[in-house]
Design a protein around this motif. Structure first.
Motif, PDB file in Angstrom:
ATOM      1  N   ASP A 182       0.877  -1.166   0.000  1.00  0.00           N
ATOM      2  CA  ASP A 182       0.000   0.000   0.000  1.00  0.00           C
ATOM      3  C   ASP A 182       0.923   1.227   0.000  1.00  0.00           C
ATOM      4  N   THR A 183       1.134   1.786  -1.183  1.00  0.00           N
ATOM      5  CA  THR A 183       2.130   2.860  -1.312  1.00  0.00           C
ATOM      6  C   THR A 183       1.745   4.091  -0.489  1.00  0.00           C
ATOM      7  N   ARG A 184       0.445   4.312  -0.418  1.00  0.00           N
ATOM      8  CA  ARG A 184      -0.010   5.495   0.318  1.00  0.00           C
ATOM      9  C   ARG A 184       0.303   5.345   1.817  1.00  0.00           C
ATOM     10  N   ARG A 185      -0.028   4.191   2.355  1.00  0.00           N
ATOM     11  CA  ARG A 185       0.260   3.971   3.770  1.00  0.00           C
ATOM     12  C   ARG A 185       1.772   3.999   4.029  1.00  0.00           C
ATOM     13  N   TYR A 186       2.525   3.453   3.087  1.00  0.00           N
ATOM     14  CA  TYR A 186       3.981   3.428   3.239  1.00  0.00           C
ATOM     15  C   TYR A 186       4.520   4.851   3.383  1.00  0.00           C
ATOM     16  N   THR A 187       4.027   5.722   2.524  1.00  0.00           N
ATOM     17  CA  THR A 187       4.471   7.116   2.573  1.00  0.00           C
ATOM     18  C   THR A 187       3.960   7.797   3.841  1.00  0.00           C
ATOM     19  N   GLU A 188       2.724   7.518   4.218  1.00  0.00           N
ATOM     20  CA  GLU A 188       2.171   8.140   5.437  1.00  0.00           C
ATOM     21  C   GLU A 188       2.975   7.744   6.676  1.00  0.00           C
ATOM     22  N   GLN A 189       3.401   6.477   6.708  1.00  0.00           N
ATOM     23  CA  GLN A 189       4.184   6.050   7.875  1.00  0.00           C
ATOM     24  C   GLN A 189       5.564   6.705   7.881  1.00  0.00           C
ATOM     25  N   ALA A 190       6.139   6.890   6.701  1.00  0.00           N
ATOM     26  CA  ALA A 190       7.426   7.601   6.639  1.00  0.00           C
ATOM     27  C   ALA A 190       7.250   8.995   7.230  1.00  0.00           C
ATOM     28  N   VAL A 191       6.157   9.637   6.874  1.00  0.00           N
ATOM     29  CA  VAL A 191       5.892  10.991   7.360  1.00  0.00           C
ATOM     30  C   VAL A 191       5.627  10.967   8.871  1.00  0.00           C
ATOM     31  N   LEU A 192       4.883   9.970   9.320  1.00  0.00           N
ATOM     32  CA  LEU A 192       4.598   9.844  10.758  1.00  0.00           C
ATOM     33  C   LEU A 192       5.896   9.757  11.572  1.00  0.00           C
ATOM     34  N   PHE A 193       6.808   8.877  11.140  1.00  0.00           N
ATOM     35  CA  PHE A 193       8.056   8.736  11.898  1.00  0.00           C
ATOM     36  C   PHE A 193       8.919   9.993  11.769  1.00  0.00           C
ATOM     37  N   HIS A 194       8.802  10.647  10.641  1.00  0.00           N
ATOM     38  CA  HIS A 194       9.560  11.896  10.492  1.00  0.00           C
ATOM     39  C   HIS A 194       9.036  12.952  11.472  1.00  0.00           C
ATOM     40  N   ARG A 195       7.736  13.074  11.555  1.00  0.00           N
ATOM     41  CA  ARG A 195       7.167  14.064  12.492  1.00  0.00           C
ATOM     42  C   ARG A 195       7.585  13.739  13.929  1.00  0.00           C
TER      43      ARG A 195
END
Ligand code: ATP
Ligand code: MG
Length: 335
Positions: A280-293
């Motif tokens: 799920d590319t969208r979730r993958y990117t969202e999690q990257a952003v979550l850990f970045h925040r």
């Protein structure tokens, strides 16, 4: 696809990841192997001498160049100094492919010729005593997190990582960066408790986790794992004379591996291929952003001195924004 091998110390992560890598390479599949374990043993397991393994360029030692390359012309990242391990890609960032030449591979990857096929190996570099403090440990595996967040891998292409499965792996986002995680477990209570801890933590992030039993000696071992692990148990690799010979310094060819164990390697491949279809590319990117925040707010904003959450390109989804990947380097960037 991105595959991790995790498990308790000594469970057989390095042995099984190296064998899986060799199996893929023998099938002619492109593979990037990544050694991200505290104990850096993947190089020797793939046939390097200790001296050759010691000369592997550590990813952690090339972070500034890696960041400079990946940043590309992303206008939200003003300099590589402002890039942290979780800085997500956005429009203008450079993405990596499994099959290509790029400055990151040129600086850090080493080709390894196997008895059948070949792979590229990347290594985080040896962990010293001081590294085991939380911050430094993460700065080493941070390079891997950065690469995975910038990797555009296609079906039939593999990045296989030999990792650790301590609680350390949960303090960073690295454990969420894989399409599939194989947890290697011997038929022991300790191994099963490591599995349960990993499963419970990973569940909240939708991590796809399958257990691979290892050093399974008979029906009682198998029954134990089935009972304790249930449906997460994918398959079991037996106690292997072939692995023992390898350990004694022989170099047995892959084709002489016990047929039942070779079949297990192919089961892993089939499972990995199926996991790619579920990504799920969208979730993958969202999690990257979550850990970045999380990183920005907990330590990095104050360390870098800017609000790093401004680096998030809200409209960017890794793997869906082809225009983001500027293949031409701005003047002066390419090493
Ligand atoms: N299926 C097997 N049959 C026989 N021996 C095995 C098997 N799997 C692993 N071993 C042996 O068990 C030992 C530990 O394996 P390995 O180094 O792969 O574990 P690891 O999980 O990577 O350990 P570490 O946590 O130290 O990195 C090695 O001596 C290896 O040869
Ligand atoms: Mg190991």
């Amino acid at each position: 696809m991105k595959i991790a091998f995790v498990g308790k110390g000594g469970s057989g992560k390095t042995t099984l990841s190296a064998l899986f890598i060799r199996h893929l390479a023998a099938l002619g599949r492109p593979v990037v192997a990544v050694d991200a374990d505290i104990n850096q043993h993947l190089g020797p397991a793939l046939g390097l001498t200790d001296d050759q393994a010691a000369e592997l360029p550590p990813l952690g030692g090339h972070l500034p160049e890696i960041k400079e390359y990946l940043r590309g012309s992303n206008p939200l990242i003003r300099s590589s100094d402002e890039m942290i391990k979780t800085t997500p890609p956005g429009r203008g960032s450079r993405l990596l492919r499994i099959v290509e030449e790029n400055p990151v591979y040129a600086a850090c990857a080493r080709p390894i010729a196997l008895d059948e096929g070949s792979v590229r190996l990347l290594a985080t570099g040896a962990f010293t005593e001081e590294d085991l403090g939380v911050t430094c440990y993460h700065s080493k595996v941070g390079a891997v997190e950065l690469l995975l967040n910038h990797l555009l891998d296609g079906p039939g292409e593999y990045l296989v990582t030999d990792m650790t499965a301590g609680s350390d792996s949960f303090a960073s986002g690295l454990f969420t960066r894989f399409d599939l995680t194989f947890l290697v477990a011997e038929p022991t209570r300790k191994a099963v408790s490591v599995y349960r801890q990993y499963r419970d933590y990973a569940r909240d992030f939708g991590v796809q986790l399958r257990v691979v039993g290892n050093k399974v000696q008979g029906p009682e071992d198998l029954a134990f794992l089935r009972r304790e692990v249930g449906g997460d148990l994918l398959t079991t690799f037996g106690q292997s004379e072939w692995v023992r010979r390898l350990e004694q310094g022989a170099e047995p060819p892959l084709r002489s591996l016990e047929p039942a164990n070779r079949a297990v390697l192919d089961e892993l491949r089939i499972e990995a291929d199926a996991a790619y279809g579920r990504r799920d590319t969208r979730r993958y990117t969202e999690q990257a952003v979550l850990f970045h925040r999380r990183n920005a707010e907990s330590w990095a904003n104050s360390k870098v001195g800017i609000d790093l959450t401004t680096q998030v390109d809200e409209d960017f989804v890794l793997g869906e924004c082809a225009e983001s990947d500027t293949r031409t380097a701005p003047a002066g960037v390419r090493a």
